[in-house]
Motif scaffolding. Structure first.
Motif, short mmCIF file in Angstrom:
data_model
loop_
_atom_site.label_atom_id
_atom_site.label_comp_id
_atom_site.label_asym_id
_atom_site.label_seq_id
_atom_site.Cartn_x
_atom_site.Cartn_y
_atom_site.Cartn_z
N VAL A 188 1.08 -1.11 -0.17
CA VAL A 188 -0.01 -0.35 -0.14
C VAL A 188 0.83 1.78 -0.13
O VAL A 188 1.94 1.08 0.48
CB VAL A 188 -0.44 -0.09 1.16
CG1 VAL A 188 -1.53 -1.01 1.24
CG2 VAL A 188 0.03 -0.33 2.14
N PRO A 189 0.37 2.19 -0.34
CA PRO A 189 0.99 3.57 -1.03
C PRO A 189 1.39 3.76 1.02
O PRO A 189 0.79 4.14 1.55
CB PRO A 189 0.57 4.41 -1.83
CG PRO A 189 -0.56 3.82 -1.60
CD PRO A 189 -0.40 2.40 -1.69
N THR A 190 2.75 4.63 0.99
CA THR A 190 2.57 5.70 2.39
C THR A 190 2.21 6.61 2.07
O THR A 190 1.75 7.18 0.94
CB THR A 190 4.18 5.60 2.58
OG1 THR A 190 4.78 6.35 1.12
CG2 THR A 190 4.84 4.27 2.83
N GLN A 191 2.25 7.54 2.72
CA GLN A 191 1.12 9.29 3.05
C GLN A 191 1.99 10.12 1.05
O GLN A 191 1.38 9.97 0.58
CB GLN A 191 1.30 10.22 3.77
CG GLN A 191 0.90 10.89 3.41
CD GLN A 191 0.58 12.33 5.40
OE1 GLN A 191 1.87 11.44 6.06
NE2 GLN A 191 0.37 13.42 4.92
N ALA A 192 3.38 9.79 1.45
CA ALA A 192 4.39 9.79 1.01
C ALA A 192 4.15 9.67 -0.97
O ALA A 192 4.44 10.63 -1.47
CB ALA A 192 6.15 10.27 1.09
N GLY A 193 3.97 8.47 -0.97
CA GLY A 193 3.08 7.27 -2.22
C GLY A 193 1.96 8.43 -2.84
O GLY A 193 2.28 8.37 -3.69
N ARG A 194 1.01 8.33 -1.56
CA ARG A 194 0.08 8.88 -2.24
C ARG A 194 0.47 10.28 -3.20
O ARG A 194 -0.77 10.82 -3.68
CB ARG A 194 -1.30 8.72 -1.16
CG ARG A 194 -1.35 7.48 -0.27
CD ARG A 194 -3.10 7.92 0.02
NE ARG A 194 -2.42 8.20 1.90
CZ ARG A 194 -1.88 7.67 2.41
NH1 ARG A 194 -1.74 6.30 2.61
NH2 ARG A 194 -1.93 8.18 3.46
N LEU A 195 0.74 10.96 -2.25
CA LEU A 195 1.16 11.70 -3.06
C LEU A 195 1.78 11.88 -4.26
O LEU A 195 1.24 12.55 -5.38
CB LEU A 195 1.88 12.84 -2.57
CG LEU A 195 1.27 13.42 -0.40
CD1 LEU A 195 2.52 14.59 -0.38
CD2 LEU A 195 0.16 14.08 -0.82
N LEU A 196 2.77 10.85 -4.41
CA LEU A 196 3.68 10.75 -6.12
C LEU A 196 2.95 10.24 -7.01
O LEU A 196 2.30 10.74 -8.18
CB LEU A 196 4.61 10.11 -5.30
CG LEU A 196 5.70 9.86 -7.06
CD1 LEU A 196 5.52 11.00 -7.53
CD2 LEU A 196 6.55 8.54 -6.61
N GLN A 197 1.67 9.32 -6.14
CA GLN A 197 1.38 8.71 -7.28
C GLN A 197 -0.14 9.50 -8.72
O GLN A 197 0.19 9.27 -8.88
CB GLN A 197 -0.50 7.79 -6.34
CG GLN A 197 -0.92 6.62 -7.00
CD GLN A 197 -1.92 5.63 -6.61
OE1 GLN A 197 -2.01 6.24 -4.87
NE2 GLN A 197 -2.29 4.89 -6.36
#
Length: 297
Positions: free
Chosen positions: A56-65
């Motif tokens: 699952v994406p992290t908070q940073a991952g969700r921003l980049l996604q």
């Protein structure tokens, strides 16, 4: 950081699985993981959390996604527009929709479009729900999605085309078949053939039932409206469905559609990433469907 890194990363976030993306891309799971790790090294932060059942994406991952998905969709759209400008009337239109939508809403428009643009390529990608149509539109090289209108979806514009009143599909020998209309209290006694839980139309219908204080019983479930209607015609239950254009006419003598006016109509129509960036051929097909639907109402 490469465009391929971002494409793979977005795919991983959507699928929640490295192995699933590897299968889709016909590569190894290690290769998929390397794309994600390269992005993590360059950004200096963890982008996904790995769990036994996937990632699952992290908070940073969700921003980049979110940023990467918007950028990739815009780039793909621009490349398609350039290709269509080069090909002219020999370009392509790619549509995602449910399995039966073409027959109900687009058959006349498909014929008209083919006559007008005989060299154009017309492609349909079948999805099982409006939600999956939205996902396909956002993540693939598609132009248009025919969906049940509902809710706000980030990065997607929706345009209603038809409002469909609800009807009760029953066998002609059913006691309810002789009614001129079905009242909310009548619905409590039906054997409801339920639509899939993940479908927008099911959500609309459940909300309408709740607002009217109606509780229905069901021992049969289906994946689409057509199957629900066919099962009702066979006497296996009652189907509360939209009044679909493709089911009008005398072809089903053992079937009756009785209006349920207390239920608010279901709105269906087009979804795109950006109307002002739609390729001329795709806009022509969308307009053709709108004109065809106007004649069906």
């Amino acid at each position: 950081m490469t465009l391929d890194d971002l494409r793979v990363f977005v795919a991983v976030c959507r699928a929640g699985s490295l192995s699933a993306v590897a299968r889709d891309l016909d590569c190894t799971q290690s290769a998929v993981s390397q794309h994600v790790k390269r992005l993590e090294r360059e950004t200096g932060i963890s982008l996904v959390e790995r769990h036994p059942r996937g990632v699952v994406p992290t908070q940073a991952g969700r921003l980049l996604q979110a940023a990467a998905a918007d950028g990739i969709a815009g780039l793909d759209l621009a490349l398609r527009r350039l290709s269509d400008l080069v090909r002219g009337d020999a370009g392509s239109v790619r549509v995602t929709t449910g399995a039966t939508s073409v027959r109900h809403f687009m058959s006349e428009a498909v014929v008209a479009f083919r006559r007008r643009f005989p060299q154009a390529s017309l492609e349909f990608q079948t999805e099982t729900s409006s939600r999956s149509c939205f996902d396909a539109l956002a993540s693939h090289d598609l132009d248009l999605a025919w969906i049940t209108i509902g809710g706000t979806v980030r990065g997607i514009e929706q345009r209603p085309v038809m409002d469909l009143p609800w009807v009760l599909a029953v066998r002609s020998d059913d006691p309810l078949a002789s009614r001129s209309r079905i009242e909310p209290e009548d619905l409590a006694s039906i054997r409801h053939i339920r639509l899939p839980e993940n479908s927008t139309s099911r959500a609309h219908l459940d909300d309408a039932f709740a607002a009217l204080g109606v509780r229905v019983t069901s021992d049969t479930g289906v994946a689409d409206w057509d199957t629900a209607i066919l099962l009702a015609e066979l006497g296996l239950g009652h189907a509360v469905v939209p009044a679909l254009p493709g089911w009008r006419g005398p072809g089903h003598r053992g079937l009756r559609f009785v209006p349920v006016p207390a239920l608010p109509p279901l709105s269906t129509g087009w979804a795109v990433r950006r109307w002002d960036a739609l390729a001329p051929l795709a806009r022509a097909f969308a307009d053709s469907v709108v004109e065809s639907c106007a004649r069906l109402t």
